[in-house]
Write a protein that holds these residues in place. Structure first.
Motif, PDB file in Angstrom:
ATOM      1  N   CYS A  55       0.854  -1.186   0.000  1.00 46.37           N
ATOM      2  CA  CYS A  55       0.000   0.000   0.000  1.00 46.37           C
ATOM      3  C   CYS A  55       0.895   1.244   0.000  1.00 46.37           C
ATOM      4  O   CYS A  55       1.735   1.412   0.875  1.00 46.37           O
TER       5      CYS A  55
ATOM      6  N   GLN B 180      -5.900   3.284   2.351  1.00 46.36           N
ATOM      7  CA  GLN B 180      -6.087   2.080   3.172  1.00 46.36           C
ATOM      8  C   GLN B 180      -6.898   1.069   2.372  1.00 46.36           C
ATOM      9  O   GLN B 180      -7.934   1.398   1.796  1.00 46.36           O
TER      10      GLN B 180
ATOM     11  N   ASP C  82      -8.596  -2.970   2.319  1.00 47.82           N
ATOM     12  CA  ASP C  82      -9.021  -4.173   3.036  1.00 47.82           C
ATOM     13  C   ASP C  82      -8.755  -5.339   2.105  1.00 47.82           C
ATOM     14  O   ASP C  82      -9.399  -5.484   1.070  1.00 47.82           O
TER      15      ASP C  82
ATOM     16  N   LEU D 166      -6.186  -5.153   7.069  1.00 43.58           N
ATOM     17  CA  LEU D 166      -6.151  -3.749   6.670  1.00 43.58           C
ATOM     18  C   LEU D 166      -4.718  -3.384   6.340  1.00 43.58           C
ATOM     19  O   LEU D 166      -3.808  -3.584   7.153  1.00 43.58           O
TER      20      LEU D 166
ATOM     21  N   ASN E 211      -2.285  -0.312   5.426  1.00 40.39           N
ATOM     22  CA  ASN E 211      -2.110   1.135   5.437  1.00 40.39           C
ATOM     23  C   ASN E 211      -0.868   1.488   4.632  1.00 40.39           C
ATOM     24  O   ASN E 211      -0.029   0.629   4.352  1.00 40.39           O
TER      25      ASN E 211
ATOM     26  N   GLU F 156       2.689  -0.431   4.340  1.00 37.05           N
ATOM     27  CA  GLU F 156       2.576  -1.841   4.735  1.00 37.05           C
ATOM     28  C   GLU F 156       2.459  -2.722   3.493  1.00 37.05           C
ATOM     29  O   GLU F 156       1.919  -2.307   2.467  1.00 37.05           O
TER      30      GLU F 156
ATOM     31  N   GLN G  12     -10.183   3.760   1.840  1.00 34.87           N
ATOM     32  CA  GLN G  12      -9.939   5.151   1.458  1.00 34.87           C
ATOM     33  C   GLN G  12      -9.458   5.142   0.010  1.00 34.87           C
ATOM     34  O   GLN G  12      -9.066   4.099  -0.505  1.00 34.87           O
TER      35      GLN G  12
ATOM     36  N   SER H   3      -7.002   4.948  -2.649  1.00 35.08           N
ATOM     37  CA  SER H   3      -5.739   4.244  -2.416  1.00 35.08           C
ATOM     38  C   SER H   3      -4.986   3.940  -3.699  1.00 35.08           C
ATOM     39  O   SER H   3      -5.578   3.805  -4.764  1.00 35.08           O
TER      40      SER H   3
END
Length: 112
Positions: free
Chosen positions: A61, A65, A67, A76, A78, A81, A97, A99
């Protein structure tokens, strides 16, 4: 029109889009016989339905964010990550969000 991929040795900018995020689209950055790298862009609430690929994948990511659901577990992700997934595992991704992420797929699967 053919998709333009990066050439060997070419520098690719994968910094977060920031304020340009909503105007960007998912693009394949490069593809070889063994590897494909995609810049995934998803607006909040949008998703890719469950699917699987023959090779291992990573999803890093870059902003927002995500999923990421695999093997019945929701993760999740972020900004900053990364998630690894073994080959053939069904998975789906939904943007919590707006992304963007860097997705790497191993295409050449050798028998083990």
């Amino acid at each position: 029109m053919a998709i333009q991929h990066a050439s060997s040795g070419q520098v690719i900018d994968v910094r977060p889009f920031g304020s340009r995020l909503l105007s960007e689209k998912t693009t394949a950055l490069f593809k070889s016989e063994q590897l494909e790298v995609i810049r995934l862009v998803l607006q909040a609430g949008k998703s890719f339905p469950e699917h699987s690929v023959a090779g291992e994948i990573t999803v890093q990511c870059l902003e927002g964010q995500l999923d990421f659901t695999a093997e019945g577990k929701s993760h999740l992700l972020n900004a900053g990550e990364m998630l690894f997934l073994a080959r053939g595992v069904p998975h789906e991704v939904t943007a919590i969000q707006d992304s963007s992420a860097l997705m790497t797929i191993v295409l050449s699967v050798q028998s083990r």
